[in-house]
Design an enzyme around this catalytic site. Structure first.
Site, PDB file in Angstrom:
ATOM      1  N   LYS A   1       2.926   4.544  -1.312  1.00 51.43           N
ATOM      2  CA  LYS A   1       2.708   5.489  -2.408  1.00 51.43           C
ATOM      3  C   LYS A   1       3.862   6.483  -2.391  1.00 51.43           C
ATOM      4  CE  LYS A   1      -2.236   5.104  -1.427  1.00 51.43           C
ATOM      5  NZ  LYS A   1      -2.030   4.340  -0.176  1.00 51.43           N
TER       6      LYS A   1
ATOM      7  N   HIS B   1       0.800  -1.226   0.000  1.00 53.73           N
ATOM      8  CA  HIS B   1       0.000   0.000   0.000  1.00 53.73           C
ATOM      9  C   HIS B   1       0.832   1.275   0.000  1.00 53.73           C
ATOM     10  CE1 HIS B   1      -3.811   2.191   1.263  1.00 53.73           C
ATOM     11  NE2 HIS B   1      -4.194   1.383   0.278  1.00 53.73           N
TER      12      HIS B   1
ATOM     13  N   ASP C   1      16.345  10.190  -8.831  1.00 56.91           N
ATOM     14  CA  ASP C   1      17.805  10.347  -8.769  1.00 56.91           C
ATOM     15  C   ASP C   1      18.366  10.169  -7.359  1.00 56.91           C
ATOM     16  OD1 ASP C   1      17.976  10.745 -11.487  1.00 56.91           O
ATOM     17  OD2 ASP C   1      17.937  12.925 -11.351  1.00 56.91           O
TER      18      ASP C   1
END
Length: 220
Positions: A156, A154, A161
Site C-alpha cells: 500500500k 498486499h 515525482d
C-alpha cells in the site's frame, strides 16, 4: 608601515568576504523548503471533495467553484491525501492491494489527462471485484499490472515525482477511508523513497504481461 596597513586592510576585506559568504549560505539554508514529513490518520468523515477535484481539473490559477452539496466542506484526511497526489507533475507510481475510492480514482485520471506518467501495480483477485477502480483506470489508458501468485499483492504505497513517498495501512477504498482506523505517512526523504522505488520497479518488471502464465506447465 604602508605595507603593514595594506596587509591589515586586505585581512579585513578577506574577513568581510568570508562573513558575507557565511551569511549567504545561512540564508540559502534557511530559505530552502524543508522536506515534507506528514502523518494522516483516518477515518475521514464523509466530506465534499468536488471543489478540490474541479480546481485540479481546471489547472493552476483557476478559481474554485463552490459545490452546493450538503456534505461538509473544508480540510479532512481524504482532502489532504488528495492534495498530495494532485501535486504530481511528472510521474506517479501506485502499488495497492485494493483501490475502489471514486475520489482517488478521479484524481488519478486527472493526473493522467494532465500528462503525468501513471503506473499501477495491484492484486489480481481484488481488481476484479465490483466497485474496483482498476477497470476505469485501464479504460482511461493508464498502465496497470497485476500478480499471478497464490499470495496477495498486499503493498500500500504511492510515489509522487520519484521524491515523495505515501505509505501506511490504508487501502484506497471508501470503507477504509470512512470507517477504519488507518494511517498514512507522507515523506520526502530519499533514504526511504529509493527502496520503495526499487521495489516498485522490481515488481513492475516481474508482473510484465509477457511473463503471465495462462496454462500450467502440466498442460502443454
Amino acid at each position: 608601515m604602508w605595507a603593514a596597513g595594506a596587509q591589515r586592510r586586505a585581512g579585513l576585506a578577506l574577513a568581510a568576504a568570508v562573513a558575507a559568504l557565511g551569511l549567504a549560505l545561512a540564508l540559502a539554508v534557511w530559505r530552502r523548503p524543508r522536506p515534507r514529513r506528514e502523518v494522516i490518520f483516518f477515518p475521514s468523515r464523509p466530506s465534499c471533495t468536488e471543489a478540490l477535484l474541479a480546481e485540479a481539473a481546471a489547472g493552476p490559477g483557476a478559481a474554485a467553484r463552490p459545490c452546493p452539496c450538503p456534505l461538509p466542506h473544508g480540510d479532512c484526511p481524504l482532502s489532504r491525501l488528495l492534495r498530495r497526489l494532485l501535486s504530481a507533475r511528472r510521474s506517479l507510481e501506485i502499488c495497492l492491494f485494493a483501490f475502489s475510492s471514486p475520489q482517488l480514482g478521479h484524481a488519478v485520471r486527472l493526473l493522467h489527462r494532465r500528462g503525468v506518467r501513471v503506473r499501477i501495480v495491484t492484486d489480481a483477485q481484488y481488481m476484479g471485484l465490483q466497485g474496483s477502480q482498476i477497470g476505469l483506470l485501464r479504460h482511461a489508458g493508464i498502465q496497470v499490472r497485476h500478480d499471478q501468485e497464490s499470495g496477495y499483492m498486499h503493498h500500500k504505497f504511492a510515489i509522487v515525482d520519484r521524491r515523495m513517498l505515501i505509505t501506511g495501512s490504508l487501502n484506497w477504498t471508501t470503507q477504509a477511508i470512512q470507517s477504519n482506523r488507518e494511517n498514512v505517512l507522507v515523506m520526502e526523504d530519499a533514504e526511504y523513497v529509493k527502496p520503495f522505488l526499487d521495489e516498485f520497479e522490481r515488481i513492475w518488471e516481474e508482473y510484465n504481461p509477457v511473463n503471465y502464465r495462462f496454462f500450467s506447465k502440466d498442460n502443454k
